[in-house]
Design a protein around this motif. Structure first.
Motif, short mmCIF file in Angstrom:
data_model
loop_
_atom_site.label_atom_id
_atom_site.label_comp_id
_atom_site.label_asym_id
_atom_site.label_seq_id
_atom_site.Cartn_x
_atom_site.Cartn_y
_atom_site.Cartn_z
N VAL A 30 53.40 61.64 -93.06
CA VAL A 30 54.59 60.83 -92.90
C VAL A 30 55.38 61.27 -93.92
O VAL A 30 56.69 61.14 -93.86
N LEU A 34 59.48 62.09 -93.13
CA LEU A 34 60.62 61.55 -93.74
C LEU A 34 61.58 62.41 -94.41
O LEU A 34 62.78 62.28 -94.30
N ILE A 38 63.42 62.85 -90.56
CA ILE A 38 63.97 61.46 -90.49
C ILE A 38 65.30 61.78 -91.41
O ILE A 38 66.39 61.24 -91.09
N GLU A 56 61.72 55.19 -84.84
CA GLU A 56 60.54 55.72 -85.17
C GLU A 56 59.75 55.10 -86.35
O GLU A 56 58.53 54.95 -86.57
N LEU A 57 60.67 54.87 -87.29
CA LEU A 57 60.30 53.93 -88.43
C LEU A 57 59.81 52.59 -88.28
O LEU A 57 58.78 52.14 -88.70
N LEU A 60 56.34 53.04 -86.72
CA LEU A 60 55.39 53.36 -87.67
C LEU A 60 54.93 51.91 -88.29
O LEU A 60 53.90 51.75 -88.67
N TYR A 61 55.98 51.24 -88.75
CA TYR A 61 55.74 49.90 -89.26
C TYR A 61 54.83 48.95 -88.79
O TYR A 61 53.87 48.32 -89.16
#
Length: 69
Positions: A30, A34, A38, A56-57, A60-61
């Motif tokens: 990750v 990032l 990202i 995407e974030l 993932l959260y």
């Protein structure tokens, strides 16, 4: 270990060690994502790419947060 009927606590300790290793691996992946993909998507002028990065974030959260019952 289960097939060999090893002591339950030994199996749990091994399972926890494996889980911790996977968590560490996920953190590295990750972090790399990032810093590369990202960051690139967010710095572009393309609104669709920025939206994709945010989604995407958020995804993932959602995956990393346990919901209450």
């Amino acid at each position: 270990m289960i097939d060999d009927e090893k002591y339950c606590m030994d199996i749990v300790v091994q399972s926890l060690a494996i889980q911790k290793s996977l968590q560490s691996l996920n953190k590295l992946i990750v972090e790399n994502h990032l810093r590369t993909h990202i960051a690139e998507k967010l710095s572009t002028g393309d609104k669709d790419l920025r939206k994709e990065a945010v989604n995407e974030l958020l995804g993932l959260y959602e995956l990393t947060n346990v919901r209450g019952k």
